[in-house]
Design a protein around this motif. Structure first.
Motif, PDB file in Angstrom:
ATOM      1  N   UNK A   1       0.814  -1.225   0.000  1.00 11.27           N
ATOM      2  CA  UNK A   1       0.000   0.000   0.000  1.00 11.27           C
ATOM      3  C   UNK A   1       0.842   1.267   0.000  1.00 11.27           C
ATOM      4  N   UNK A   2       2.095   1.190   0.438  1.00 14.03           N
ATOM      5  CA  UNK A   2       2.949   2.369   0.444  1.00 14.03           C
ATOM      6  C   UNK A   2       3.547   2.684  -0.913  1.00 14.03           C
ATOM      7  N   UNK A   3       3.191   1.894  -1.932  1.00 17.24           N
ATOM      8  CA  UNK A   3       3.701   2.094  -3.294  1.00 17.24           C
ATOM      9  C   UNK A   3       2.510   2.294  -4.227  1.00 17.24           C
ATOM     10  N   UNK A   4       1.941   3.501  -4.251  1.00 11.24           N
ATOM     11  CA  UNK A   4       0.661   3.710  -4.937  1.00 11.24           C
ATOM     12  C   UNK A   4       0.643   3.242  -6.391  1.00 11.24           C
ATOM     13  N   UNK A   5      -0.349   2.420  -6.671  1.00  2.14           N
ATOM     14  CA  UNK A   5      -0.654   1.991  -8.037  1.00  2.14           C
ATOM     15  C   UNK A   5      -1.999   1.297  -7.970  1.00  2.14           C
ATOM     16  N   UNK A   6      -2.997   1.870  -8.591  1.00  2.00           N
ATOM     17  CA  UNK A   6      -4.331   1.268  -8.607  1.00  2.00           C
ATOM     18  C   UNK A   6      -4.867   1.302 -10.028  1.00  2.00           C
TER      19      UNK A   6
ATOM     20  N   UNK B   1       3.152   5.034  -8.759  1.00  2.18           N
ATOM     21  CA  UNK B   1       4.600   4.848  -8.708  1.00  2.18           C
ATOM     22  C   UNK B   1       5.036   3.725  -9.645  1.00  2.18           C
ATOM     23  N   UNK B   2       6.207   3.882 -10.217  1.00  2.00           N
ATOM     24  CA  UNK B   2       6.732   2.873 -11.128  1.00  2.00           C
ATOM     25  C   UNK B   2       7.001   1.566 -10.374  1.00  2.00           C
ATOM     26  N   UNK B   3       7.643   1.645  -9.214  1.00  2.00           N
ATOM     27  CA  UNK B   3       7.959   0.429  -8.457  1.00  2.00           C
ATOM     28  C   UNK B   3       6.670  -0.251  -8.000  1.00  2.00           C
ATOM     29  N   UNK B   4       5.678   0.527  -7.595  1.00  2.00           N
ATOM     30  CA  UNK B   4       4.392  -0.061  -7.221  1.00  2.00           C
ATOM     31  C   UNK B   4       3.721  -0.757  -8.390  1.00  2.00           C
ATOM     32  N   UNK B   5       3.859  -0.187  -9.590  1.00  2.00           N
ATOM     33  CA  UNK B   5       3.280  -0.811 -10.777  1.00  2.00           C
ATOM     34  C   UNK B   5       3.977  -2.120 -11.117  1.00  2.00           C
ATOM     35  N   UNK B   6       5.297  -2.138 -10.992  1.00  2.00           N
ATOM     36  CA  UNK B   6       6.042  -3.381 -11.215  1.00  2.00           C
ATOM     37  C   UNK B   6       5.585  -4.449 -10.222  1.00  2.00           C
ATOM     38  N   UNK B   7       5.441  -4.067  -8.955  1.00  2.00           N
ATOM     39  CA  UNK B   7       4.943  -5.005  -7.959  1.00  2.00           C
ATOM     40  C   UNK B   7       3.541  -5.487  -8.265  1.00  2.00           C
TER      41      UNK B   7
END
Length: 390
Positions: free
Chosen positions: A246-251, A276-282
């Motif tokens: 949740x700390x890596x915004x991507x929805x 976030x790019x890293x959140x999207x990768x995750x």
């Protein structure tokens, strides 16, 4: 697929918000059972993918391949897990569910039209509409025998009254934070039959859809039930809760209806760039390779729920076993705590940080939201300390 159980000592040491954000009045620490995150880390595949992205220098702005890749992973995931054949071209990237709600209210709902929020509800659903000059109509949900054997149920007559008074949006949270209901298809159809008679939209928050605990209950997305559902629905989802990022915004927002999707695209860039790019990768990795890890997580949560349900059985605490999510809803009306502020007493007397019932709806002063996505020994301590107060 091993799930890493972080101890409270580790989480205190790292400064986890869940474990350090609320203390007793005297400053002593509390058990973190409030904010909606898990004490389980994330899936190894997700962690590895994010680490590789960092090692490869993927730390800038969104590359052009990112949004299409997230959309494709989202569509495949919904087809595989829920049987909803989502067209990837109908998926839009957003920072998180709450900015998607803000954009929906600000751009798609009639100016000044009230927003219906069935309560108890996720706290920001009650505070966000006012930021855009849309009053909130709280509709307390049905409980007990009035809920048809489900523990909690939508009050369709209350929602109807809100629509009659001019409401332009109904917020639908499924699985339902905080009561843990997974709404059945017949309930969704009944809501549709009502909303479709009015000039109103549905904002479907399905962020907990991957965390259905009762495997006998299929998760059904509201908009998946047909074009007439999709024509008035903005569906928002994310991997953030299901895989604890949740700390890596991507929805993602799913918009199968062409007209509604066109309206979204007029402003969609405003909410896309916060992802976030890293959140999207995750997110991509979670949707594609995270099922096995999540099955183990749900086993852990179910075991904690089993423990709490067993220990609270016969007590005066009102507790309905959640069908989904790791958030649980405890009622203290029949206890001495009910005459006080249960949240404050739990914090200062039992050392448990929870969410105050009143923040989830005006009618719920005697309730508290308690997070059970924790190590088994922590769940044991929570229930022991609560029962000791009685």
């Amino acid at each position: 697929m091993p799930v890493r159980l972080y101890s409270d000592t580790q989480l205190y040491r790292t400064g986890s918000l869940k474990w350090t954000g609320i203390t007793r009045s005297n400053g002593d620490p509390t058990i973190g059972a409030w904010v909606a995150e898990m004490d389980f880390g994330t899936a190894p595949e997700v962690a590895d993918a994010m680490k590789r992205a960092i090692d490869n220098g993927l730390l800038g702005y969104q590359p052009t391949w990112l949004a299409p890749s997230v959309a494709a992973a989202t569509a495949e995931f919904h087809d595989r897990r829920f049987g909803w054949d989502v067209d990837a071209s109908h998926v839009r990237l957003v920072a998180s569910v709450l900015p998607a709600l803000e954009a929906t209210i600000n751009h798609l709902v009639r100016p000044g039209a009230p927003v219906i929020v069935p309560t108890p509800a996720y706290m920001p659903f009650l505070s966000i509409p006012g930021k855009f000059d849309h009053p909130v109509i709280e509709v307390p949900s049905l409980r007990g025998t009035r809920a048809g054997g489900h523990g909690w149920a939508l009050d369709l007559e209350g929602i109807r009254a809100g629509l009659e008074s001019g409401a332009g949006l109904v917020i639908l949270c499924n699985p339902w934070n905080p009561v843990g209901r997974v709404l059945r298809e017949e309930e969704l159809r009944a809501l549709h039959d009502l909303v479709s008679r009015y000039d109103a939209l549905v904002f479907a928050d399905e962020i907990h859809s991957s965390l259905v605990l009762d495997e006998s209950i299929p998760f059904v997305s509201y908009a998946s039930l047909g074009p007439s559902y999709a024509s008035h629905t903005v569906t928002a989802t994310a991997a953030s809760k299901g895989w604890n990022i949740a700390g890596l915004p991507c929805a993602q927002v799913i918009l199968p209806d062409e007209e509604l999707r066109g309206r979204w695209d007029e402003f969609g860039a405003q909410v896309r760039h916060g992802a976030t790019v890293i959140g999207a990768v995750g997110t991509i990795t979670a949707y594609q390779h995270g099922d096995a890890w999540q099955r183990e997580v749900k086993d852990l949560i179910r075991a904690n729920v089993d423990l709490v349900e067993s220990r609270l059985s016969g007590s005066p605490i009102d507790f309905v076993r959640p069908e989904g999510t790791y958030l649980t809803w405890w009622g203290f009306a029949r206890t001495d705590l009910g005459r006080l502020s249960p949240c404050a007493v739990l914090r200062d007397k039992a050392g448990i940080a929870t969410n105050e019932g009143m923040t989830l709806g005006a009618d719920y002063r005697e309730w508290a939201r308690i997070n059970l996505a924790c190590a088994p020994d922590v769940a044991e301590r929570i229930v022991e300390r609560v029962l000791a107060l009685l």
